[in-house]
Design a protein around this motif. Structure first.
Motif, short mmCIF file in Angstrom:
data_model
loop_
_atom_site.label_atom_id
_atom_site.label_comp_id
_atom_site.label_asym_id
_atom_site.label_seq_id
_atom_site.Cartn_x
_atom_site.Cartn_y
_atom_site.Cartn_z
N ARG A 59 2.41 52.89 47.48
CA ARG A 59 2.48 54.28 48.08
C ARG A 59 1.63 54.03 49.57
NH1 ARG A 59 5.02 58.21 49.82
NH2 ARG A 59 3.81 59.94 50.03
N LEU A 60 0.47 53.32 49.52
CA LEU A 60 -0.25 53.34 50.73
C LEU A 60 0.81 52.42 51.77
CD1 LEU A 60 -3.59 52.14 49.58
CD2 LEU A 60 -3.04 54.26 50.80
N GLN A 61 1.45 51.53 51.39
CA GLN A 61 2.49 50.75 52.34
C GLN A 61 3.43 51.79 52.78
OE1 GLN A 61 3.47 47.38 49.67
NE2 GLN A 61 2.66 46.12 50.95
N GLU A 62 4.05 52.65 51.92
CA GLU A 62 4.99 53.81 52.45
C GLU A 62 4.40 54.53 53.42
OE1 GLU A 62 6.26 55.74 48.78
OE2 GLU A 62 7.41 53.94 48.15
N LEU A 63 3.19 55.04 53.27
CA LEU A 63 2.42 56.14 54.08
C LEU A 63 2.15 55.21 55.48
CD1 LEU A 63 -0.14 57.56 51.87
CD2 LEU A 63 2.15 58.50 52.61
N CYS A 64 1.95 54.17 55.44
CA CYS A 64 1.63 52.97 56.54
C CYS A 64 2.77 53.06 57.34
CB CYS A 64 1.42 51.62 56.19
SG CYS A 64 0.00 51.05 56.83
N VAL A 65 4.00 52.87 56.79
CA VAL A 65 5.08 52.69 57.39
C VAL A 65 5.68 54.43 58.28
CG1 VAL A 65 7.86 52.67 57.21
CG2 VAL A 65 6.21 51.03 56.24
N SER A 66 5.24 55.15 57.26
CA SER A 66 5.39 56.58 57.87
C SER A 66 4.56 56.85 59.21
CB SER A 66 5.18 57.69 56.89
OG SER A 66 6.19 57.72 55.96
N GLY A 67 3.25 56.44 58.89
CA GLY A 67 2.15 56.70 60.12
C GLY A 67 2.54 55.54 61.28
#
Length: 301
Positions: free
Chosen positions: A89-97
């Motif tokens: 999930r953190l990786q997904e948020l990283c991509v979004s950020g």
């Protein structure tokens, strides 16, 4: 040699007593179900039986140790499984950020979610199994990680590891040990670096540093995921080994109990037959004695 009435009577009494002794042996075997009731019954068999019992006791303890180790490792794997989900999930948020078109409000929302996920990871780092902390090395009585939120981001005292760098070791066989835990340093870093990195990640989201979010932090999460998967792979291999160890001890328990039964337990059918034969001999001795001692001085008056 002159045979007197006294000699005859003494022999008769001795024979009857020996017959009673043999009957008593079979009575005990039938009533207890055991062939060995006293050391004198079979000294060699008794020694073998003691060795078998020692082997059974050792096997039972090692089997218990292996089962305990399986429970410990499964708890660690479950915690790391949750950690894996959080990192994804953190990786997904990283991509979004990393999307430079996101407004401040969206980046703040991402930062807030990462903060919650960081706190969840902190709880995972302090996971317990049977009231013992599984990522504390050998210092399992106290929480391995502490969080002082009064200190600013970047302060080394904000997150600290207070366990040790040793793993828990379990003896699963004679002279055979297995390390069943990984200290928190191998997963979250020697100085809890992972939590400090997450703090920096949160700050970069709030300051809208898209480049750092999409490069540095995404790589950091990818490396951490590799570390976690590597530890989980080792845990899986150890669990499989322990499962086979438990199965081996269960098989050994059956075999040793079978051997012990052959040595200690009475064969009921054979013992009953022997008792009946000895009982016939004993009854014959009594009948013979009755005929021998029936004449007294009265018969000659």
């Amino acid at each position: 040699m002159r045979i007197t009435n006294g000699i005859t009577h003494n022999r008769l009494v001795n024979n009857i007593q020996r017959g009673m002794s043999r009957l008593d042996t079979y009575y005990n075997q039938l009533s207890t179900g055991k062939r060995l009731n006293y050391p004198s019954d079979d000294p060699v068999g008794l020694a073998i039986g003691l060795n078998l019992k020692e082997g059974l006791n050792e096997g039972a303890q090692y089997k218990k140790n292996a089962e305990t180790a399986i429970g410990w490792l499964n708890s660690a794997d479950d915690a790391l499984g949750q950690m894996t989900t959080v990192i994804h999930r953190l990786q997904e948020l990283c991509v979004s950020g990393g999307n430079a078109s996101l407004p401040q409000e969206s980046m703040t929302a991402l930062a807030d979610e990462v903060t919650q996920l960081r706190d969840h990871l902190f709880q995972i780092a302090n996971t317990r199994h049977e009231k013992r902390y599984i990522f504390a090395g050998q210092l399992t009585d106290d929480p391995p990680f502490v969080f002082n939120d009064t200190l600013p981001v970047g302060d080394v005292g904000r997150f600290q590891y207070q366990g040790d760098a040793n793993g828990m070791v379990m003896e699963i066989g004679t002279g055979v040990t297995l390390t069943i835990s990984d200290p928190g340093t191998s997963i979250f870093g020697a100085d809890a670096e992972f939590f400090h990195d997450l703090d920096t990640f949160i700050e970069d989201l709030r300051t809208m540093d898209h480049d750092e979010v999409s490069t540095t932090h995404l790589q950091m999460l990818s490396d951490k995921l590799d570390d976690v998967l590597s530890v989980r792979s080792q845990i899986g291999a150890k669990v499989q080994r322990l499962v086979r160890t438990v199965e081996r001890y269960e098989s050994m328990d059956v075999n040793l109990n079978s051997l012990l039964s052959k040595i200690e337990d009475a064969d009921i059918a054979e013992t009953t037959m022997n008792m009946m034969m000895k009982e016939s001999v004993y009854q014959a001795a009594l009948a013979t004695g009755a005929r021998i001692i029936q004449n007294t001085l009265v018969n000659y008056i």
